[in-house]
Design an enzyme around this catalytic site. Structure first.
Site, PDB file in Angstrom:
ATOM      1  N   TYR C 139       0.873  -1.176   0.000  1.00  0.00           N
ATOM      2  CA  TYR C 139       0.000   0.000   0.000  1.00  0.00           C
ATOM      3  C   TYR C 139       0.909   1.224   0.000  1.00  0.00           C
ATOM      4  CZ  TYR C 139      -4.221   2.603   1.648  1.00  0.00           C
ATOM      5  OH  TYR C 139      -5.303   3.436   1.803  1.00  0.00           O
ATOM      6  N   LYS C 167      -1.296  -1.223  -4.172  1.00  0.00           N
ATOM      7  CA  LYS C 167      -2.447  -0.333  -4.078  1.00  0.00           C
ATOM      8  C   LYS C 167      -1.836   1.054  -4.014  1.00  0.00           C
ATOM      9  CE  LYS C 167      -6.076   1.824  -2.027  1.00  0.00           C
ATOM     10  NZ  LYS C 167      -6.120   3.222  -1.592  1.00  0.00           N
TER      11      LYS C 167
END
Lengths: 309, 309, 309, 309
Positions: C139, C167
């Site tokens: 992330y 992400k």
């Protein structure tokens, strides 16, 4: 134990550049400002620094400013000339003008706007020093320059004779200490702090002098502070510094939603100087806005509380 | 003139958390570390701070650490417990554990990772203080938290009785001075500097005590420094600080291309403590890497030069 | 030419965590939210991300949230579980809970608050992946984590099978492009953009899917946008994106002088969802402040202009 | 739907400034560079931008550069002249020179080094526009200027007729989208992206043209990319962009431990142009270091892989 005999010591205020309401250089005000500084017993003067709005002035006005200061000082104290330009060749242009106009030393930052490595910053100072034969101080001002001069780089440049000292407005007191320790055996290295409200502390930590913007407004206070520190009267130094730290609130007089850091800071100093009758107008350079009537009143209150009016 | 009688004063080292080579908590080493600190005459101990690798420890290990410290200190000095979590409810969970485990005071940062306004940070401290009835110090550590507690916010929180003081690791000595001046009339406000190499300066400037990571390694030095400052022997304080500033080079022993700030800093302290025989291993928490043999030698050299071996 | 068959594609909204006015988890609202998402045809759901206020939730509430989502989704789409903790061992604790609660994949950031080197960040992801046998997405969220995952690091981690994708909420579209190009031959690497208003552009640039916080409010819009892009109807994709970009103004409804980024963003989404009847309350976690009546009206206007009411 | 008819469109490369090995302006090389650009079908040329090393050049050299470009272009396409100075009066000095030397439009940044508020930045652009009667583009380059022009400020300045557009090198594609949406009804507002590797994406998102530094090296590629986008052949645009994104690796040829961002970027472009025979030397301005033989070989490899040699 430090064995340095620093080249520069004492209080070296960075002079503001008085402007008329129309935005022109106000020569008589600048002459009065210089005279007031000399009378207070400052050890030197720093022309065309950040407090001097250098970055806002055309080259023509910069030349005028330096000419007036050198002429008024008339050799009584050294005049350091800021040569604040983004890159090497442009600094050299200004440095040559400073030499021609009679400055005693040069002050230059690392390149700004430019995207440079540490080794390129090192080369920058060497090229400037090689181009103009005057003492050179590195100006460490990350809030404007957006790079910090590392203790390692400063140490090397000082040891190699490229720079004679640092005008340290970084606010990084840890690196200041480390730099001073690394150079404690250097014969003449000078570390001048740009602090205004922890000068007592930084003199204890080993700084040789101070370049306080607030010194435009109260040079006597900084001279007393410096003298107390040099005589080991640290409680007196702290008391004087506490008073000056309160006076420094004049930089918080401006409404910061419309006034940036320079308008609030330099604008606050100029407003105080106008209230004190040293300069005529609190005008600042475009695109800055000058302090308004409400803000002027807040400055006046601080001056009174500090015993200056 | 300041009229404060600060709640906490003196040297309050932020304890490292000794680990075995396998990465488990090393209880005997922690007990020895605490004992060494008490023997040196520290005024308090800060458990589970950044130097304590709190952020790397599971809640179970954090509980163990605090239990060992409180038990070993046995009421001789106050134990401040770091409750370092990104948000209010999570800080409160840790604060309740700290209360249950016998801590004397809590230390909490502003929210981190979280994207919050100043008024939300203010609410954060109020909610934490309201949830657990222990003195609360705000921990100002922008290098980790990525927000700076403003003098205005600290002043309001102190005046409202929400916080009892600040553990100031911001490195922003200007705002430290302004905060201390704004609160000079406060009856008990405490300003503890997190500095390691300008402690003499910040004690002169008005700090009440010091929380130096390097105090793990040389608590005697910081106690001497603090005592000299309190007695007005500023030249002695400076000399001691200069020695400690050189010793602080142990945090520069690690190769920074592979060691981040925590591995170099905490790892350097742990390596020194292992060399001094206080703790057994210089192991650090995942994903940090421990100092290797070359780096250990560099730490040893600094210890010798500082007169500790 | 890219030859990747990415592991995940499509629209994967990061679910908000509905709270009651009292601040407790609102399970029926969360169930309705999940159902609305599935009905709109999303390809996956991201639980306990930044939009889910993970950082504000205690571990107990986090477990509840994930349990409700996994149970409601009932295997119809993959559920990615955010394991958002500052350091390795703490992420692993959450990752084990995610595995136990039935998540299909893990999402973890680099360490935060922690001061770590790139090689320590690399080790962090390897240790997390080694500890829990689930697909792992990195992330990248520098606005919260304060470090950026470099294309070089992502490439190595993907090639070594440590991470299955990213992400990407970095907003750094240059590095996104460079990462996707570097991994265009990777069999299954997934690049999910966290953008909300340049999704058309980033799908053209090669992203495999999108994780839009605004997808909580208008999942149909993002599904239409994604479908148009996949079918090469780029003008349609742009038109849909322009509509959604206007709708995104709901995150500007809050008065930013008192609402931070999370209160404005997540608070705006929740206010919209409450106005749309999907969730009951726009309550947010302490210390955030919820949107007030004036702000709610501004959100309502945006919903109407976007055709959602 | 956007109803703008932007004032400027297409590919507008920011020209490098060729130097001889001795560091003087290399006029024949600059003439060849301009000719090559015109032959490739660019829509305009941007002189004295960051790629042009403006910040490193003395005013005399800047004048020469602009004179050569205007003369060589001979009215075939508009010439935009960078007036890159830290403050208003200094920008105006350059803007007057640009007008005198025949530039068709001005490009200016917000003040830099200066510490200014948003309202002072707004005033800056108004004063510059009022002083010199030429179209004005705001140059948004936070990596150098250290402030970002907000969508709100750009919108107001455009609606008030102060600026004709933005040269957007911010890398902030979210704000770019928001700005373009806010001004979609403006008759002539121009949004030029400074991206090099996500140009396809930003053209889809609504940009009117592109100012790619890499366009010095491969203007044909950018013209093909732009044309494909304008004709709705988005897959072709993406393929061309992917090729150019790989070519952009020439800016990664330099050893970044000694070469800063400008030496690597502009230095990489110049090295490529020298290898392609367009300019004679890859020399750069002091204090930058030029690429060495090893780095030159890496650039050559990229040129070959991109099909340019």
């Amino acid at each position: 134990m430090t064995t340095r005999t620093p080249r520069y010591t004492g209080v070296v205020p960075p002079l503001v550049t008085p402007l008329t309401d129309d935005g022109a250089l106000d020569v008589p005000s600048l002459e009065r400002l210089v005279a007031a500084q000399l009378e207070a017993g400052v050890s030197g003067l720093f022309a065309l620094g950040s407090s001097g709005e250098t970055i806002y002035l055309t080259d023509e006005v910069r030349d005028q400013v330096l000419e007036v200061i050198v002429r008024t000082v008339a050799g009584q104290v050294p005049v350091m000339a800021g040569c604040i330009e983004p890159s090497t060749d442009r600094v050299v242009v200004r440095a040559r003008r400073a030499l021609a106009l009679g400055a005693d030393a040069l002050v230059a930052t690392a390149p700004f706007y430019a995207l440079v490595s540490d080794s390129e910053i090192d080369r920058h100072f060497r090229l400037v020093r090689g181009a103009v034969d005057l003492p050179l101080l590195a100006y460490d001002l990350p809030v404007c320059v957006h790079t910090k001069l590392s203790p390692a780089m400063v140490t090397t440049l000082a040891q190699d004779g490229v720079i004679d000292g640092v005008k340290d407005s970084s606010g990084n007191d840890v690196e200041a200490r480390q730099t001073m320790l690394a150079l404690e055996q250097h014969p003449t290295y000078t570390h001048l702090t740009g602090h205004e409200v922890v000068v007592d502390a930084m003199l204890l930590a080993g700084c040789d002098g101070v370049v306080p913007g607030l010194g435009n407004v109260d040079p006597d206070g900084y001279v007393r502070l410096y003298t107390a520190a040099r005589e080991g009267r640290w409680a007196d130094a702290k008391a004087e510094q506490d008073r000056l730290a309160r006076l420094f609130r004049i930089v918080a007089a401006a409404d910061r939603s419309t006034a940036g850091g320079n308008a609030a800071g330099v604008g606050g100093f100029k407003t105080a100087l106008a209230l004190l009758g040293v300069i005529r107008s609190n005008q600042v350079s475009p695109p800055l806005r000058r302090l308004d009537e409400d803000e002027r009143k807040r400055v006046a209150v601080e001056l009174e509380q500090a015993g200056l009016r």
